[in-house]
Design an enzyme around this catalytic site. Sequence first.
Site, PDB file in Angstrom:
ATOM      1  CE1 TYR A 140       3.840   8.397  -1.370  1.00  0.00           C
ATOM      2  CE2 TYR A 140       5.560   7.746  -2.898  1.00  0.00           C
ATOM      3  CZ  TYR A 140       5.115   8.435  -1.851  1.00  0.00           C
ATOM      4  OH  TYR A 140       5.887   9.391  -1.542  1.00  0.00           O
ATOM      5  CG  ASN A 190      15.564   7.326  -3.779  1.00  0.00           C
ATOM      6  OD1 ASN A 190      15.176   7.686  -4.582  1.00  0.00           O
ATOM      7  ND2 ASN A 190      15.674   6.076  -3.372  1.00  0.00           N
ATOM      8  CG  HIS A 199      13.202   3.511   2.582  1.00  0.00           C
ATOM      9  ND1 HIS A 199      12.333   3.720   3.789  1.00  0.00           N
ATOM     10  CD2 HIS A 199      12.644   3.876   1.516  1.00  0.00           C
ATOM     11  CE1 HIS A 199      11.172   4.237   3.183  1.00  0.00           C
ATOM     12  NE2 HIS A 199      11.290   4.406   1.616  1.00  0.00           N
ATOM     13  CG  ASN A 223      -2.642   9.075  11.985  1.00  0.00           C
ATOM     14  OD1 ASN A 223      -1.524   8.821  11.911  1.00  0.00           O
ATOM     15  ND2 ASN A 223      -3.546   8.805  11.124  1.00  0.00           N
ATOM     16  CG  ASP A 227      12.772  -1.103  -7.679  1.00  0.00           C
ATOM     17  OD1 ASP A 227      12.161   0.029  -7.274  1.00  0.00           O
ATOM     18  OD2 ASP A 227      13.257  -1.815  -6.947  1.00  0.00           O
ATOM     19  NE  ARG A 248      11.382  -2.169  -4.492  1.00  0.00           N
ATOM     20  CZ  ARG A 248      11.862  -1.165  -3.436  1.00  0.00           C
ATOM     21  NH1 ARG A 248      11.793  -1.486  -2.439  1.00  0.00           N
ATOM     22  NH2 ARG A 248      12.270  -0.010  -3.944  1.00  0.00           N
ATOM     23  CB  ILE A 268      10.347  13.857   5.962  1.00  0.00           C
ATOM     24  CG1 ILE A 268      11.073  12.745   5.069  1.00  0.00           C
ATOM     25  CG2 ILE A 268      10.534  15.261   5.147  1.00  0.00           C
ATOM     26  CD1 ILE A 268      10.704  12.502   3.537  1.00  0.00           C
ATOM     27  CB  ALA A 273       0.113  13.657   7.413  1.00  0.00           C
ATOM     28  CG  PHE A 296      15.049  -5.911  -4.472  1.00  0.00           C
ATOM     29  CD1 PHE A 296      15.067  -6.867  -3.898  1.00  0.00           C
ATOM     30  CD2 PHE A 296      14.636  -4.611  -3.714  1.00  0.00           C
ATOM     31  CE1 PHE A 296      14.372  -7.334  -2.463  1.00  0.00           C
ATOM     32  CE2 PHE A 296      14.046  -4.849  -2.453  1.00  0.00           C
ATOM     33  CZ  PHE A 296      13.921  -6.074  -1.873  1.00  0.00           C
TER      34      PHE A 296
HETATM   35  N1  UDP Z   1      16.778  -2.187  -2.632  1.00  0.00           N
HETATM   36  C1  UDP Z   1      17.240  -3.225  -2.632  1.00  0.00           C
HETATM   37  N2  UDP Z   1      17.299  -3.994  -1.600  1.00  0.00           N
HETATM   38  C2  UDP Z   1      16.360  -3.716  -0.647  1.00  0.00           C
HETATM   39  C3  UDP Z   1      15.804  -2.561  -0.590  1.00  0.00           C
HETATM   40  C4  UDP Z   1      15.912  -1.405  -1.932  1.00  0.00           C
HETATM   41  O1  UDP Z   1      17.927  -3.778  -3.693  1.00  0.00           O
HETATM   42  O2  UDP Z   1      16.050  -4.702   0.307  1.00  0.00           O
HETATM   43  C5  UDP Z   1      16.848  -1.077  -3.956  1.00  0.00           C
HETATM   44  C6  UDP Z   1      15.721  -0.768  -4.546  1.00  0.00           C
HETATM   45  O3  UDP Z   1      15.487  -1.756  -5.643  1.00  0.00           O
HETATM   46  C7  UDP Z   1      15.880   0.465  -5.284  1.00  0.00           C
HETATM   47  C8  UDP Z   1      16.946   1.095  -4.355  1.00  0.00           C
HETATM   48  O4  UDP Z   1      17.400   0.067  -3.751  1.00  0.00           O
HETATM   49  O5  UDP Z   1      16.597   0.473  -6.481  1.00  0.00           O
HETATM   50  C9  UDP Z   1      16.216   2.264  -3.395  1.00  0.00           C
HETATM   51  O6  UDP Z   1      15.188   1.503  -2.902  1.00  0.00           O
HETATM   52  P1  UDP Z   1      14.520   2.172  -1.685  1.00  0.00           P
HETATM   53  O7  UDP Z   1      13.147   1.249  -1.259  1.00  0.00           O
HETATM   54  O8  UDP Z   1      15.428   2.942  -0.630  1.00  0.00           O
HETATM   55  O9  UDP Z   1      13.720   3.490  -2.505  1.00  0.00           O
HETATM   56  P2  UDP Z   1      12.843   3.747  -3.637  1.00  0.00           P
HETATM   57  O10 UDP Z   1      13.865   4.210  -4.753  1.00  0.00           O
HETATM   58  O11 UDP Z   1      12.213   2.618  -4.100  1.00  0.00           O
HETATM   59  O12 UDP Z   1      11.987   5.019  -3.226  1.00  0.00           O
END
Ligand code: UDP
Length: 337
Positions: free
Chosen positions: A150, A180, A199, A32, A294, A291, A12, A81, A218
Site C-alpha cells: 500500500y 489517521n 479502523h 467505479n 503496526d 497486528r 475522503i 481513488a 492490538f
Molecule cells: N487498532 C486496534 N484494534 C482494532 C483496530 C485498530 O487496536 O480493531 C489499533 C491499530 O493497531 C493501530 C490503531 O488502532 O495502532 C489505529 O489503527 P487504524 O486501523 O485505525 O489506522 P492505521 O494506524 O492502521 O492507519
Amino acid sequence: MRALVTGGAGYIGSHASLRLLDEGHEVTVVDNLYRGHRGAIEALRRAGGDRLKFVEADLADTDALARALADGRVDTVLHFAALTYVGESVERPDDYFRVNHAGGISLLAAMRATGVQRIVFSSTAATYGEPAQDAMPIVESTPQRPINPYGASKLAFEQSLRDACAATAPLAAVALRYFNVAGADARGRIGEDHRPETHLIPICLEVALGKRPHLTVFGDDYATADGTCVRDYVHIEDLVDAHLCAFGALETGKLKCWNVGIGRGYSVCEVLESCRRVTGHAIPSVMGARRAGDPPALYANPAAIARDIGWKAKWTELDAIVATAWDWIRAHPRGYG
Ligand code: UDP
C-alpha cells in the site's frame, strides 16, 4: 473551480466533493463504486444539484477519464481513488500497484490528453514506513521507506508525479501525506462507511451500537506511555481544508509534499476512552496480539504545512472528532445501506 474528484464516492473523496459543492464549485466525481457508495453520490446530489456530475468509470479507463475532464471543463484534479487496506495490500500487491500506481498513470495520460495541469494527490504517512521512534514527529524529509505494498504503491505515484512535473508540458502537483483521518461531515450529511471496517474509531463505535461484541486492542506491550500504539487523528473537515489550501500552492513544474496531521498522538486506550465518553457506552475491550506492521507511534510534525500554506488543524480535541463520527454512524447504523 471545475474539479474532477476521483474516488468521490468514498470516505475522503466524498467529503472533499461536498465541501467543493458547498462552496459553489462544479464537481465531476469519477468512481467505479468498487468500494465507494451510490448513497454518497445521492447525498452529494442533494447538496450540489446540477453542479455535480457523476461518471461511473474505472481509473484504468483513460478514455473515460479524458471525456470526464473535457465534458466537465475541468481545471483541477483531486485524486483520491485507491485501494487502501494495508493487510490486503500484502495479500494482493499486484492489485495495489495496478490501481494505485497504474491507475494514477492512466489519470495523468487523460490529463495530458485534455491539457489539465493541476492535481492534488491523496498520499499517506504509510509512505514513511516504520521511521525510527527517535525520528518522531515525522517531517516531510523523513526518509520514505514503505513497509507494505500500500505505502509502496502510493510512493510510486508520488515519484511519477514528480517526473510529470519535470516533463515537457509540466504539471503542477501537491501530494498530501495523510495521517489517521477520522470523523464525519459536521452537518451529518455523509460519513465513513468502509466494508470491511478495520479502523479503530468506527470499530469502537460499532461496539457501542451493538454491532460487535468488543474491541480487540492490538497489543499493549509497545514502548509507549500506556503500551498501546499512538497515532495522529486528523478530522476529515480539517483534511479537506488542507486540500483547499493546497490549491493556492500549485505551481507549474513542481511537486510539493506536506504532512497532514494535528501533531500529537493518541494511544489506542485514549481513543477507546474517548469513544466511551462520547457514546456513554462501556465498549468492552479484550487484549489481542500485535497486528503485523503496526509501528509503536506515528505522528506528524505539521509545521511545514502551517508555514508554507497556512493550514492548521481546528479540530484538536479527540472527543469532538469522535462525536461527529458517532452522530453519523448512530443516524446510519447500516452505513449507506
Ligand atoms: N487498532 C486496534 N484494534 C482494532 C483496530 C485498530 O487496536 O480493531 C489499533 C491499530 O493497531 C493501530 C490503531 O488502532 O495502532 C489505529 O489503527 P487504524 O486501523 O485505525 O489506522 P492505521 O494506524 O492502521 O492507519
